[in-house]
Design a protein around this motif. Structure first.
Motif: not given
Length: 156
Positions: A99-117
């Motif tokens: 926490v404090g360093g979580i990136s959406p890129f390269g996570q151990k498990r691929l999960v559905p992701t959304a970026l604020e439009e």
């Protein structure tokens, strides 16, 4: 500078990014806002990665540091009925990041992701690179493509 799983993924995909180290403050009330201030980045373009659960299933939301998630919009974005923040320990285990360093890129498990439009209209945004005190600058369209993410309304 350490190479994170996220940076390795982006490099393998041929995605150009810029790296922006800063002095991480573990006592900061809002890490994203502290990072934006440290680097002189507009908080609307400094994106934070938030791990959520929609109907008990994990998902990832990437939103401006100065905004808050609308759980109603998050549930709708991922086709669910209810959304809640993921407990920090569970987020760390799922992503492989602290926490404090979580990136959406390269996570151990691929999960559905959304970026604020609203963030996706910028030419460049800043997102955690997978290590406390390290951001990466990336074109939103590149982030969407490499994450197989969608641009959706997520903020309150």
């Amino acid at each position: 500078m350490a190479s994170t799983q996220g940076l390795k993924l982006l490099e393998a995909q041929g995605i150009a990014v810029t790296l922006h180290p800063y002095d991480y403050d573990p006592g900061a009330e809002a890490v994203g806002m502290q990072a934006a201030a440290a680097l002189g980045i507009d908080p609307a373009l400094m994106l934070k990665t938030l791990m959520v659960e929609v109907d008990g299933k994990p998902a990832c939301c990437v939103i401006p540091a100065d905004r808050h998630l609308s759980m109603k919009r998050v549930a709708s974005a991922f086709g669910g009925k209810a959304a809640a923040m993921m407990p920090p320990a569970k987020a760390e285990k799922l992503t492989g990041y602290r926490v404090g360093g979580i990136s959406p890129f390269g996570q151990k498990r691929l999960v559905p992701t959304a970026l604020e439009e609203v963030s996706c209209g910028a030419s460049k945004v800043w997102i955690n690179a997978g290590q406390r005190g390290l951001l990466l600058g990336i074109a939103p369209e590149d982030a969407l493509r490499v994450l197989s993410a969608r641009a959706l309304p997520l903020i309150a």
